[in-house]
Design an enzyme around this catalytic site. Structure first.
Site, short mmCIF file in Angstrom:
data_model
loop_
_atom_site.label_atom_id
_atom_site.label_comp_id
_atom_site.label_asym_id
_atom_site.label_seq_id
_atom_site.Cartn_x
_atom_site.Cartn_y
_atom_site.Cartn_z
N HIS A 5 29.05 70.38 -22.41
CA HIS A 5 29.62 71.00 -23.62
C HIS A 5 29.81 69.96 -24.71
O HIS A 5 29.63 70.26 -25.89
CB HIS A 5 30.96 71.65 -23.29
CG HIS A 5 30.84 73.05 -22.77
ND1 HIS A 5 30.28 74.07 -23.51
CD2 HIS A 5 31.22 73.60 -21.59
CE1 HIS A 5 30.31 75.19 -22.80
NE2 HIS A 5 30.86 74.94 -21.63
N ARG A 32 40.26 78.75 -12.69
CA ARG A 32 39.44 79.92 -12.33
C ARG A 32 38.40 79.59 -11.27
O ARG A 32 38.04 80.42 -10.45
CB ARG A 32 38.79 80.51 -13.57
CG ARG A 32 37.97 79.54 -14.41
CD ARG A 32 37.54 80.20 -15.72
NE ARG A 32 36.82 79.30 -16.61
CZ ARG A 32 37.40 78.57 -17.56
NH1 ARG A 32 38.72 78.61 -17.70
NH2 ARG A 32 36.68 77.81 -18.36
N HIS A 85 26.58 78.32 -23.39
CA HIS A 85 25.81 79.20 -22.49
C HIS A 85 26.29 80.63 -22.69
O HIS A 85 27.21 80.87 -23.48
CB HIS A 85 26.02 78.76 -21.04
CG HIS A 85 27.44 78.45 -20.72
ND1 HIS A 85 28.36 79.41 -20.38
CD2 HIS A 85 28.12 77.27 -20.73
CE1 HIS A 85 29.54 78.84 -20.18
NE2 HIS A 85 29.43 77.55 -20.38
N ASP A 129 29.09 73.35 -11.94
CA ASP A 129 29.30 74.07 -13.19
C ASP A 129 28.23 73.68 -14.23
O ASP A 129 28.07 72.50 -14.56
CB ASP A 129 30.70 73.74 -13.72
CG ASP A 129 31.27 74.80 -14.64
OD1 ASP A 129 30.48 75.42 -15.39
OD2 ASP A 129 32.49 75.01 -14.61
N THR A 178 31.72 80.78 -16.75
CA THR A 178 32.28 80.19 -15.53
C THR A 178 33.00 81.21 -14.66
O THR A 178 32.74 81.32 -13.45
CB THR A 178 33.23 79.04 -15.88
OG1 THR A 178 32.48 77.99 -16.49
CG2 THR A 178 33.93 78.51 -14.64
N LYS A 207 39.01 73.24 -12.58
CA LYS A 207 39.38 74.43 -13.35
C LYS A 207 40.12 75.42 -12.46
O LYS A 207 39.72 75.65 -11.31
CB LYS A 207 38.14 75.10 -13.94
CG LYS A 207 37.38 74.28 -14.95
CD LYS A 207 36.19 75.07 -15.47
CE LYS A 207 35.38 74.29 -16.49
NZ LYS A 207 34.21 75.06 -16.99
N ASP A 209 27.28 78.16 -11.53
CA ASP A 209 27.87 79.36 -12.13
C ASP A 209 27.13 79.83 -13.36
O ASP A 209 27.31 80.96 -13.81
CB ASP A 209 29.35 79.14 -12.46
CG ASP A 209 29.58 77.94 -13.37
OD1 ASP A 209 28.62 77.20 -13.65
OD2 ASP A 209 30.73 77.75 -13.80
N HIS A 210 26.26 79.01 -13.91
CA HIS A 210 25.40 79.35 -15.07
C HIS A 210 24.62 78.11 -15.43
O HIS A 210 24.84 77.03 -14.87
CB HIS A 210 26.23 79.83 -16.27
CG HIS A 210 27.32 78.87 -16.68
ND1 HIS A 210 27.07 77.70 -17.34
CD2 HIS A 210 28.67 78.92 -16.50
CE1 HIS A 210 28.21 77.06 -17.56
NE2 HIS A 210 29.20 77.77 -17.05
#
Length: 580
Positions: free
Chosen positions: A337, A187, A523, A52, A93, A185, A380-381
């Protein structure tokens, strides 16, 4: 608070847990190593690893301190793609995981953001209703804190509008394949393995447990015994109770990132920290749950060890039917973050993740055989520099003020305090209008959308705004407008979207997380720092090479489907990557 005697007992439990996990893994490995030397026609296990918020340049930036068994092993023994990018916005995400495993963009799979607004709830006089990408009250959590009992909290993959490669594998094998998702997470665990999965597991902040939901039929009677056994070890509390806290893995002189009190301009802090410097101390209180756990390297350790146990207990890769496992490491995102991509905390997290990957790859090789496992690793980014740090370094960057933007749009749309508003919400890089109110007033929605885009001209941090009609009509195959087109879903997206200027992030104050205001990073943009991510392949029939061909994230799923000789995913827009 936990007493000192209890801390010692927890630490001992943690040591016992580590010994138990190790002994169990060794016993399983020694007892059976299926197909270790077989020349398989198909891999026995596909493992999709997602890191992530991993920028591509981390592979080079931290390379000097990586060991030989993690990222360097993937690079040295497999195929790497140095020019892999996302091709839509926003880069978040949930859409990232959905795009990796479905082989299409949000325009196809429907997961447009981590959360979005339900258009039907706007203008009906009730509070706005949001959609989290996997929230589903029809399928309650299993194994979560008792605080969730009787609530409407639950999760499922039902909002995903495309099949994943795991779904197609289940269909091709008549459900004989075992497909499992693991992450901190929800998701990130649920979306990769989608609707036909055997199970997905994620972390509950409050209880400190790995949990699931009743969506998966075999979870309705409760968590599997092996998961309960791991949860009873209370590992998150054990890790956070470590007396030394989180200190540097290596001597400070080996790090490329700076660390000092001045970093408080850019970085958040933990509960016991006055400044964002090593070592970090955590607040550990069973009554408060584990809010800091995901924002520590130990979150990745738990996911790695849990994934190993899932392989053992589900016997993944143990027969001729290909199985599927997705493993998503979320702590890298949470640390960034909080501290920012420029931080020593992020660097140390990746050095530790490198060791975790080495352990996991070695486990796969010993238990199943490298030649029988197909592994891919991506992200994912990416993530941006903290804008204040960027400005201090003479680079481009700044903060978009959503409160000021909201106030401006209310003014341009003629909204009045205490009256119904034509502006419903500014969420992410998206503007939602009150369609029901516009209809009652006889106003044209597209005209209102143009009022919004005109108001955005010159607003600090906004490059350009686009109406829903403009996004639907975009024909560009590359460039920023194509990113908007690929991220636009007509049934779920808002009425206006905008592209941010280079280096700009949205700034929002939260009373629950006051330290996050203009700290750390985020992001979501179409720029290289958010879109350029690693793509590494390793294991079954993977040549040793570096490929510089341009590929996009939706190319991963068709590559795997082709390798497995199964049907492509239902909304597939990618194509198999060259060189495999």
């Amino acid at each position: 608070m936990i007493r000192k005697s209890n801390l010692i007992r927890l630490w001992c439990l943690g040591l016992s847990a580590c010994l138990w996990l190790t002994a169990n893994c060794v016993a399983q490995q020694n007892g059976s190593k299926p197909h270790a030397n077989a020349k398989a026609k198909a891999p026995r296990l596909v493992v999709g690893i997602v890191v992530d918020q991993m920028r591509y340049d981390y592979l080079e930036r931290f390379a000097e301190n990586f060991g030989e068994g993690g990222f360097k092993r993937l690079l040295g023994e497999g195929t790497s793609y140095a020019n892999c990018n996302y091709n839509y916005v926003p880069t978040e995400t949930a859409p990232g995981h959905a795009s990796i495993f479905t082989g299409t963009t949000p325009s196809g799979h429907g997961i447009i953001m981590n959360e979005w607004l339900d258009q039907s709830s706007i203008g009906n006089g009730k509070p706005l209703k949001g959609h989290s990408s996997v929230a589903d009250s029809l399928y309650p959590f299993v194994g979560a804190s008792p605080l969730f009992k009787g609530t409407k909290f639950g999760a499922s993959p039902l909002l995903l509008e495309s099949t994943t490669m795991a779904d197609e594998l289940e269909k091709a094998t008549k459900c004989k394949a075992k497909t499992i998702g693991v992450s901190l997470k929800d998701r990130s665990a649920i979306l990769p393995v989608s609707k036909s999965a055997d199970a997905a597991f994620w972390f509950d902040d409050i209880s400190g447990n790995m949990i699931s939901s009743t969506y998966y039929p075999n979870m309705k009677a409760g968590l599997p015994a092996w998961v309960d056994s791991i949860n009873q070890l209370h590992l998150p509390f054990v890790y956070l109770s470590e007396p030394k806290g989180w200190d540097l893995l290596l001597p400070a002189a080996k790090y490329t990132s700076l660390d000092g009190p001045a970093d408080s301009r850019y970085e958040g802090t933990y509960g016991k920290d006055d400044v964002p410097t090593f070592p970090h101390r955590f607040v550990v209180d069973p009554h408060l749950g584990c809010p800091d756990f995901k924002t520590s390297p130990w979150g990745n350790v738990l996911v790695k060890d849990f994934a190993k146990q899932a392989i053992i207990h589900y016997q993944l890769g143990a027969d001729k039917v290909t199985d599927f496992l997705s493993v998503s490491f979320s702590s890298t995102d949470m640390v960034a973050h909080q501290f920012g991509t420029q931080s020593r905390e992020v660097e140390d997290t990746y050095l530790r993740l490198d060791r975790d990957l080495a352990d996991f790859l070695n486990f796969l090789d010993q238990r199943i055989g490298k030649e029988n496992v197909l592994v891919f690793l991506t992200a994912d980014h990416g993530g941006a520099l903290n804008p204040v740090f960027a400005q201090d370094e003479g680079a481009l960057g700044g903060w978009i003020d959503p409160a000021a933007l909201t106030q401006l749009l209310h003014s341009k749309l003629g909204d009045r305090v205490g009256q119904d508003s034509l502006l419903a919400s500014v969420k992410g890089h998206t503007v939602y209008l009150n369609r029901a109110l516009a209809t009652r007033r006889g106003l044209d929605l597209d005209s209102l959308s143009h009022v919004v885009t005109a108001a955005m001209v010159g607003f600090p941090g906004i490059e350009k705004g686009y109406t829903a009609r403009e996004m639907a009509a975009i024909n560009a195959q590359s460039g920023p407008e194509s990113f908007l087109k690929n991220g636009f879903n007509p049934t779920r997206s808002g009425d206006v979207a905008y592209l941010a200027d280079y280096g700009y992030l949205q700034s929002a104050y939260s009373p629950k997380e006051p330290w996050r205001y203009q700290k750390g990073t985020s992001h979501g943009s179409h720029y290289d720092y958010d879109t350029h991510v690693p793509l590494l392949w390793w294991g079954w029939k993977t040549p040793i090479s570096q490929n510089n061909s341009p590929v996009v994230i939706p190319d991963i799923a068709p590559t795997v489907c082709k390798a497995l000789h199964i049907q492509q995913t239902s909304k597939c827009s990618g194509k198999p990557v060259p060189g495999l």
